[in-house]
Design a protein around this motif. Structure first.
Motif, mmCIF file in Angstrom:
data_model
loop_
_atom_site.group_PDB
_atom_site.id
_atom_site.type_symbol
_atom_site.label_atom_id
_atom_site.label_comp_id
_atom_site.label_asym_id
_atom_site.label_seq_id
_atom_site.Cartn_x
_atom_site.Cartn_y
_atom_site.Cartn_z
ATOM 1 N N PHE A 137 189.450 38.783 56.312
ATOM 2 C CA PHE A 137 189.331 40.031 56.793
ATOM 3 C C PHE A 137 190.529 40.100 57.952
ATOM 4 O O PHE A 137 191.150 41.268 57.935
ATOM 5 C CB PHE A 137 187.961 39.997 57.445
ATOM 6 C CG PHE A 137 188.005 41.368 58.024
ATOM 7 C CD1 PHE A 137 187.660 42.590 57.310
ATOM 8 C CD2 PHE A 137 187.873 41.339 59.333
ATOM 9 C CE1 PHE A 137 187.250 43.735 57.884
ATOM 10 C CE2 PHE A 137 187.744 42.906 60.081
ATOM 11 C CZ PHE A 137 187.513 43.792 59.252
ATOM 12 N N LEU A 138 190.727 39.172 58.807
ATOM 13 C CA LEU A 138 191.914 39.054 59.586
ATOM 14 C C LEU A 138 193.099 39.218 59.063
ATOM 15 O O LEU A 138 194.019 39.780 59.541
ATOM 16 C CB LEU A 138 191.495 38.097 60.602
ATOM 17 C CG LEU A 138 190.478 37.959 61.544
ATOM 18 C CD1 LEU A 138 190.001 36.595 62.124
ATOM 19 C CD2 LEU A 138 190.467 39.207 62.487
ATOM 20 N N GLU A 139 193.479 38.461 57.779
ATOM 21 C CA GLU A 139 194.653 38.422 57.108
ATOM 22 C C GLU A 139 195.053 39.683 56.774
ATOM 23 O O GLU A 139 196.189 40.086 56.849
ATOM 24 C CB GLU A 139 194.511 37.239 56.184
ATOM 25 C CG GLU A 139 194.381 35.735 56.474
ATOM 26 C CD GLU A 139 195.819 35.213 57.011
ATOM 27 O OE1 GLU A 139 196.819 35.966 57.155
ATOM 28 O OE2 GLU A 139 195.710 34.015 57.764
ATOM 29 N N ARG A 140 194.090 40.463 56.515
ATOM 30 C CA ARG A 140 194.279 41.990 55.756
ATOM 31 C C ARG A 140 194.690 42.729 57.168
ATOM 32 O O ARG A 140 195.545 43.814 56.871
ATOM 33 C CB ARG A 140 193.175 42.507 55.255
ATOM 34 C CG ARG A 140 193.008 42.041 53.795
ATOM 35 C CD ARG A 140 191.760 42.582 52.998
ATOM 36 N NE ARG A 140 190.561 42.855 53.708
ATOM 37 C CZ ARG A 140 189.543 41.927 53.316
ATOM 38 N NH1 ARG A 140 189.831 41.056 52.758
ATOM 39 N NH2 ARG A 140 188.463 42.148 54.031
ATOM 40 N N GLU A 186 203.349 37.487 66.494
ATOM 41 C CA GLU A 186 203.234 36.158 65.992
ATOM 42 C C GLU A 186 201.826 35.790 66.071
ATOM 43 O O GLU A 186 200.973 36.002 67.152
ATOM 44 C CB GLU A 186 203.978 35.307 67.024
ATOM 45 C CG GLU A 186 203.810 33.885 66.830
ATOM 46 C CD GLU A 186 204.410 32.929 67.798
ATOM 47 O OE1 GLU A 186 204.006 31.688 67.877
ATOM 48 O OE2 GLU A 186 205.308 33.476 68.389
ATOM 49 N N TRP A 187 201.251 35.836 64.953
ATOM 50 C CA TRP A 187 199.540 35.388 64.924
ATOM 51 C C TRP A 187 199.252 33.932 65.135
ATOM 52 O O TRP A 187 199.913 33.245 64.173
ATOM 53 C CB TRP A 187 199.061 36.303 63.820
ATOM 54 C CG TRP A 187 199.000 37.599 63.650
ATOM 55 C CD1 TRP A 187 200.065 38.449 63.740
ATOM 56 C CD2 TRP A 187 197.855 38.349 64.074
ATOM 57 N NE1 TRP A 187 199.887 39.833 63.844
ATOM 58 C CE2 TRP A 187 198.488 39.623 64.038
ATOM 59 C CE3 TRP A 187 196.746 38.276 63.905
ATOM 60 C CZ2 TRP A 187 197.563 40.913 64.134
ATOM 61 C CZ3 TRP A 187 195.741 39.266 64.240
ATOM 62 C CH2 TRP A 187 195.956 40.681 64.223
ATOM 63 N N SER A 224 187.824 29.107 56.649
ATOM 64 C CA SER A 224 187.587 29.980 55.832
ATOM 65 C C SER A 224 185.886 29.993 55.303
ATOM 66 O O SER A 224 185.767 31.057 54.527
ATOM 67 C CB SER A 224 188.285 29.357 54.239
ATOM 68 O OG SER A 224 187.956 28.243 54.153
ATOM 69 N N SER A 225 185.206 29.052 55.692
ATOM 70 C CA SER A 225 183.656 29.203 55.505
ATOM 71 C C SER A 225 183.053 30.310 56.452
ATOM 72 O O SER A 225 181.939 30.458 56.182
ATOM 73 C CB SER A 225 183.210 27.833 55.666
ATOM 74 O OG SER A 225 183.259 27.232 57.028
ATOM 75 N N VAL A 226 183.881 30.475 57.476
ATOM 76 C CA VAL A 226 183.119 31.546 58.409
ATOM 77 C C VAL A 226 183.036 32.908 58.014
ATOM 78 O O VAL A 226 183.750 33.656 57.690
ATOM 79 C CB VAL A 226 183.824 31.525 59.745
ATOM 80 C CG1 VAL A 226 183.027 32.289 60.858
ATOM 81 C CG2 VAL A 226 183.871 30.209 60.308
ATOM 82 N N LEU A 279 189.206 45.869 66.227
ATOM 83 C CA LEU A 279 190.288 44.791 66.128
ATOM 84 C C LEU A 279 191.554 45.571 66.209
ATOM 85 O O LEU A 279 192.460 45.262 67.114
ATOM 86 C CB LEU A 279 190.151 44.043 64.872
ATOM 87 C CG LEU A 279 188.763 43.088 65.037
ATOM 88 C CD1 LEU A 279 188.803 42.157 63.475
ATOM 89 C CD2 LEU A 279 189.163 41.907 66.135
ATOM 90 N N ILE A 280 191.609 46.830 65.563
ATOM 91 C CA ILE A 280 192.909 47.633 65.697
ATOM 92 C C ILE A 280 193.285 47.872 66.982
ATOM 93 O O ILE A 280 194.197 48.042 67.484
ATOM 94 C CB ILE A 280 192.871 48.575 64.519
ATOM 95 C CG1 ILE A 280 193.026 48.229 63.308
ATOM 96 C CG2 ILE A 280 194.008 49.706 64.849
ATOM 97 C CD1 ILE A 280 193.014 49.046 61.926
#
Length: 283
Positions: free
Chosen positions: A156-159, A168-169, A175-177, A190-191
């Motif tokens: 979700f955050l990658e999108r 810079e992120w 990945s299991s969260v 988040l935006i």
């Protein structure tokens, strides 16, 4: 004699340890009392080194403090929502007839081209603009109900990161969260946080999971006096700001059964950290 001496040393050692342990518990009680007195309900004292009963009690205090903080925040939001509804209702009641009367005068042939036309048009445009302004704030009290789904947090955050390639992120999330949240509402929150960070001059974003979602940036620090007011609707320090971004974000989190708050101390290496809590996180 030797056995007696050893026994005495052991008894003194146990008494000393017991006294030290009790002093630590007393210090914990003092810290929690001060936190409650100052309405700092986000305290989470460690449970390491405690007996199982003390550990359970401390965990209960930590959880209770968090729930009290969320309850107070929710009550504050509901109070602002009620005030917003009253204000928008009263303002619309006052401006709507004025706008209608001005429009009727502007359409009258005896007004067109006279010295009165400009003044009446100014009144009309001002009331119309105020009506649009007030209507935009109705969003604060008319949010849709949340639809909770299971969200893989890392993906979700990658999108979201794609929308901000200039930053810079650092995403420290396994990945299991997964989270139980409303996807659209969480994305908007988040935006809003990233947008505010960019406007504050941030170049780096850090997102990590520690039973809560921690979102940090290296933009300008938030002064203490601003931190106290930042979640109040219409409060802003920006010349062109609307003052609804953070307030709306907190309400969106509460709609999902969670909360949004500013961390007392930012993650090391960053200047600002926001913490998002969820009612049913999975990991």
């Amino acid at each position: 004699m030797t056995l007696l001496l050893i026994t005495l040393i052991v008894v003194i050692g146990i008494a000393g340890w017991f006294y030290h342990h009790q002093m630590l518990l007393k210090e914990r009680a003092h810290l929690m009392r001060e936190a409650i007195r100052n309405q700092e309900f986000t305290f989470r004292l460690p449970v390491k080194g405690l007996f199982f009963g003390e550990r359970a009690l401390q965990e209960a205090f930590n959880e209770t403090g968090r729930e009290i903080g969320m309850l107070l925040a929710r009550n504050e939001v509901e109070s602002w929502q009620k005030l917003t509804r009253v204000l928008t209702h009263e303002i619309m009641n006052a401006t709507t007839p004025i706008t209608s009367i001005c429009q009727a005068y502007l359409e009258h042939p005896n007004i067109a081209g006279t010295a009165y036309e400009e003044g009446i048009r100014t009144i009309h445009d001002t009331c119309w603009g105020l009506s649009l302004f007030v209507d935009s704030y109705r969003k604060l009290s008319e949010l849709q109900e949340s639809v909770l789904v299971e969200i893989p947090l890392q993906a979700f955050l990658e999108r979201i990161r794609v929308f901000y390639p200039g930053l810079e992120w650092q995403i420290a999330i396994h990945s299991s969260v997964t989270l139980s949240a409303d996807e659209n509402m969480l994305r908007q929150v988040l935006i809003n946080l990233i947008k505010n960070a960019c406007e504050a001059g941030a170049t780096r974003i850090d997102v990590r999971w520690k039973e809560e979602l921690w979102v940090s940036n290296n933009g300008a620090r938030i002064p203490v006096e601003v931190a106290r007011e930042m979640f109040i609707p219409f409060f802003t320090t920006k010349r062109s700001g609307s003052g609804i971004g953070l307030s709306l974000s907190r309400q969106l989190m509460m709609r999902q059964g969670g909360d949004l708050r500013l961390a007392e101390r930012a993650v090391p290496g960053y200047s600002v950290t926001f913490i998002l809590t969820f009612s049913n996180p999975f990991s």
